[in-house]
Structure formats: C-alpha cells, structure tokens
Design a protein around this motif. Structure first.
Motif, PDB file in Angstrom:
ATOM      1  N   THR A 145      24.248 -28.102   7.395  1.00 34.89           N
ATOM      2  CA  THR A 145      23.603 -27.637   6.166  1.00 34.89           C
ATOM      3  C   THR A 145      23.649 -26.118   6.013  1.00 34.89           C
ATOM      4  O   THR A 145      23.522 -25.381   6.991  1.00 34.89           O
ATOM      5  N   GLY A 146      23.826 -25.664   4.781  1.00 36.51           N
ATOM      6  CA  GLY A 146      23.831 -24.230   4.533  1.00 36.51           C
ATOM      7  C   GLY A 146      24.320 -23.895   3.144  1.00 36.51           C
ATOM      8  O   GLY A 146      24.982 -24.710   2.492  1.00 36.51           O
ATOM      9  N   MET A 147      23.973 -22.699   2.687  1.00 32.63           N
ATOM     10  CA  MET A 147      24.412 -22.203   1.389  1.00 32.63           C
ATOM     11  C   MET A 147      25.655 -21.337   1.570  1.00 32.63           C
ATOM     12  O   MET A 147      25.889 -20.773   2.629  1.00 32.63           O
ATOM     13  N   GLY A 148      26.455 -21.244   0.505  1.00 33.45           N
ATOM     14  CA  GLY A 148      27.659 -20.427   0.555  1.00 33.45           C
ATOM     15  C   GLY A 148      28.854 -21.194   1.095  1.00 33.45           C
ATOM     16  O   GLY A 148      28.827 -22.420   1.233  1.00 33.45           O
ATOM     17  N   HIS A 149      29.907 -20.461   1.436  1.00 34.34           N
ATOM     18  CA  HIS A 149      31.145 -21.105   1.896  1.00 34.34           C
ATOM     19  C   HIS A 149      31.636 -20.533   3.221  1.00 34.34           C
ATOM     20  O   HIS A 149      32.801 -20.687   3.575  1.00 34.34           O
ATOM     21  N   ASP A 150      30.767 -19.845   3.965  1.00 28.64           N
ATOM     22  CA  ASP A 150      31.158 -19.342   5.276  1.00 28.64           C
ATOM     23  C   ASP A 150      31.611 -20.508   6.146  1.00 28.64           C
ATOM     24  O   ASP A 150      30.982 -21.566   6.172  1.00 28.64           O
ATOM     25  N   GLY A 151      32.693 -20.325   6.851  1.00 28.20           N
ATOM     26  CA  GLY A 151      33.255 -21.381   7.687  1.00 28.20           C
ATOM     27  C   GLY A 151      34.465 -22.054   7.080  1.00 28.20           C
ATOM     28  O   GLY A 151      35.223 -22.712   7.794  1.00 28.20           O
ATOM     29  N   GLN A 152      34.685 -21.881   5.782  1.00 31.79           N
ATOM     30  CA  GLN A 152      35.794 -22.571   5.136  1.00 31.79           C
ATOM     31  C   GLN A 152      37.143 -22.110   5.692  1.00 31.79           C
ATOM     32  O   GLN A 152      37.998 -22.928   6.043  1.00 31.79           O
ATOM     33  N   ALA A 153      37.335 -20.801   5.802  1.00 32.13           N
ATOM     34  CA  ALA A 153      38.583 -20.293   6.380  1.00 32.13           C
ATOM     35  C   ALA A 153      38.695 -20.672   7.852  1.00 32.13           C
ATOM     36  O   ALA A 153      39.769 -21.016   8.348  1.00 32.13           O
ATOM     37  N   GLY A 154      37.560 -20.629   8.553  1.00 33.63           N
ATOM     38  CA  GLY A 154      37.568 -21.008   9.968  1.00 33.63           C
ATOM     39  C   GLY A 154      37.932 -22.464  10.183  1.00 33.63           C
ATOM     40  O   GLY A 154      38.620 -22.806  11.157  1.00 33.63           O
ATOM     41  N   VAL A 155      37.483 -23.332   9.293  1.00 30.17           N
ATOM     42  CA  VAL A 155      37.853 -24.747   9.364  1.00 30.17           C
ATOM     43  C   VAL A 155      39.366 -24.899   9.255  1.00 30.17           C
ATOM     44  O   VAL A 155      39.996 -25.675   9.992  1.00 30.17           O
ATOM     45  N   ARG A 156      39.978 -24.161   8.336  1.00 31.81           N
ATOM     46  CA  ARG A 156      41.436 -24.227   8.202  1.00 31.81           C
ATOM     47  C   ARG A 156      42.123 -23.763   9.487  1.00 31.81           C
ATOM     48  O   ARG A 156      43.141 -24.328   9.903  1.00 31.81           O
ATOM     49  N   ALA A 157      41.573 -22.728  10.121  1.00 35.81           N
ATOM     50  CA  ALA A 157      42.153 -22.231  11.368  1.00 35.81           C
ATOM     51  C   ALA A 157      42.054 -23.270  12.479  1.00 35.81           C
ATOM     52  O   ALA A 157      43.014 -23.492  13.227  1.00 35.81           O
TER      53      ALA A 157
END
Length: 212
Positions: A145-157
């Motif tokens: 759970t969380g607001m925003g999109h932090d982690g999206q690029a990391g998920v792709r990595a």
C-alpha cells in the motif's frame, strides 16, 4: 510473466553472475504501510532463507521507530540498517528515516543521505534498481500500500534482471497508487491479498534455495 518465473532461474548460468548468492526480499510501502508490513512479516519463520529489506516512506525528521514496531510482530531478527551491513538470511533490515538504502556489489548495505527534494524518501526505485543488478533472479520485490508511483521503475529493473515482483491487491490496500503503478508495468507475477503475501514469500524463497 508466469508466477515465480524469476525464481526458476536460480542456480543457472543467469543466476551465477550476480553478487548476492541467496534470495533477498524487498518490502516497499508508503501510506498505510506500517500495518501492511507488520502483517506480511508476522507469519515469516525466523529461519527464512532470505534477507529482507524494508523501505517505508517517512519524513527525514520522524522518530524512526519502525524497526522497533516490526520487531514485536515477527520472529525474524529486525534492526535498522547501517552503512556497510552485510546481508544475511533470516534478518530484516529497515531503512532509517532520511536515508536511501542501496544493495552493493559486495552484498552489503549502502546508505546515502536523502535531501529535501525528490525522489521519495527513502526511494523504492533506488533500492529495487540496486537489488536487481546485485541479486538478479534471487530478488523478490513486494509492493505494498502507498500513494504515488515510487517503485515503478525499480519493478522494471527487477523484472529485467530476472527477479520476481508481487503487488498487494486493491481490496486490501489502504492506498492503491503504488501497487497499481507496479501492476501497470505488466511485470508483476502475482497480485495478492495482504494476508496471502507471506505465503508467497515463503514459497519463493524455498524454490529459490531448492527447498520445495
């Protein structure tokens, strides 16, 4: 991507080239994350054959009691991550407020000071990107759970380097923005209810270490 496809690569040629020789689980969260993190960690065994890293968005000036709170809810050893700490199975390292956490090529923790500007603090993207290039198929990213999109690029990595990604489902997320952003990458292996995530972590780490 099929469930736990990344774990199936462990032990092959594509896994041998990465620095960290055992599974590492990164739990990332923001708003609503304290309860979610506690519920994921509570069922995990003390002898989990994986290191666990916890990254929760916090103000740099917050008191930093997350490790203390989580230690009361899990059988695993929990403490605040320090610069240069070695990763080891069965241990939970929690990112302190005001720092970004990295995984280095020496299988150790690197901390860099967070300032008042973006990225989010601590940055899930920075953690997951370094996890991806050091752990490869042994990496498991769990987006809670969380607001925003932090982690999206990391998920792709993580997915690019053969790792596995799990996201919390909308029904059990207090805030769905972060899990939704991860799911939008189309690199998430499973979307699970909060109370099913611990079972998936155990299954992933058992498969990654050859203990099925």
């Amino acid at each position: 991507m099929a469930p736990f496809e990344g774990a199936a690569l462990v032990g092959g040629a594509s896994g041998a080239e990465f620095a960290v020789p055992f599974p590492v689980v990164a739990l990332i969260a923001s708003a609503g994350g304290i309860n979610a993190l506690a519920r994921v960690l509570a069922p995990l065994p003390a002898e989990l054959p994986a290191a666990v890293l916890v990254s929760l968005h916090q103000s740099p000036g917050s008191p930093g009691r997350l490790a203390e709170i989580l230690a009361r809810r899990t059988r695993m050893a929990v403490r605040i991550a320090a610069n240069g700490d070695g990763l080891r199975p069965g241990q939970v390292l929690v990112t302190a407020p005001g720092w970004h956490l990295l995984v280095t090529s020496q299988s150790r923790i690197g901390l860099i000071k967070a300032d008042d500007l973006p990225p989010s603090r601590p940055s899930a993207d920075l953690l997951l990107a370094t996890l991806a290039v050091t752990c490869g198929p042994r990496a498991l990213a769990v987006v809670l759970t969380g607001m925003g999109h932090d982690g999206q690029a990391g998920v792709r990595a993580v997915a690019h380097c053969g790792g596995t990604v799990i996201a919390q489902d909308q029904a059990t997320s207090q805030f769905f923005s972060m899990p939704s952003a991860a799911i939008d990458t189309e690199q998430v292996s499973q979307v699970l209810a909060l109370d099913d995530i611990a079972t998936a972590i155990i299954a992933h780490t058992m498969a990654a270490t050859g203990n099925r």
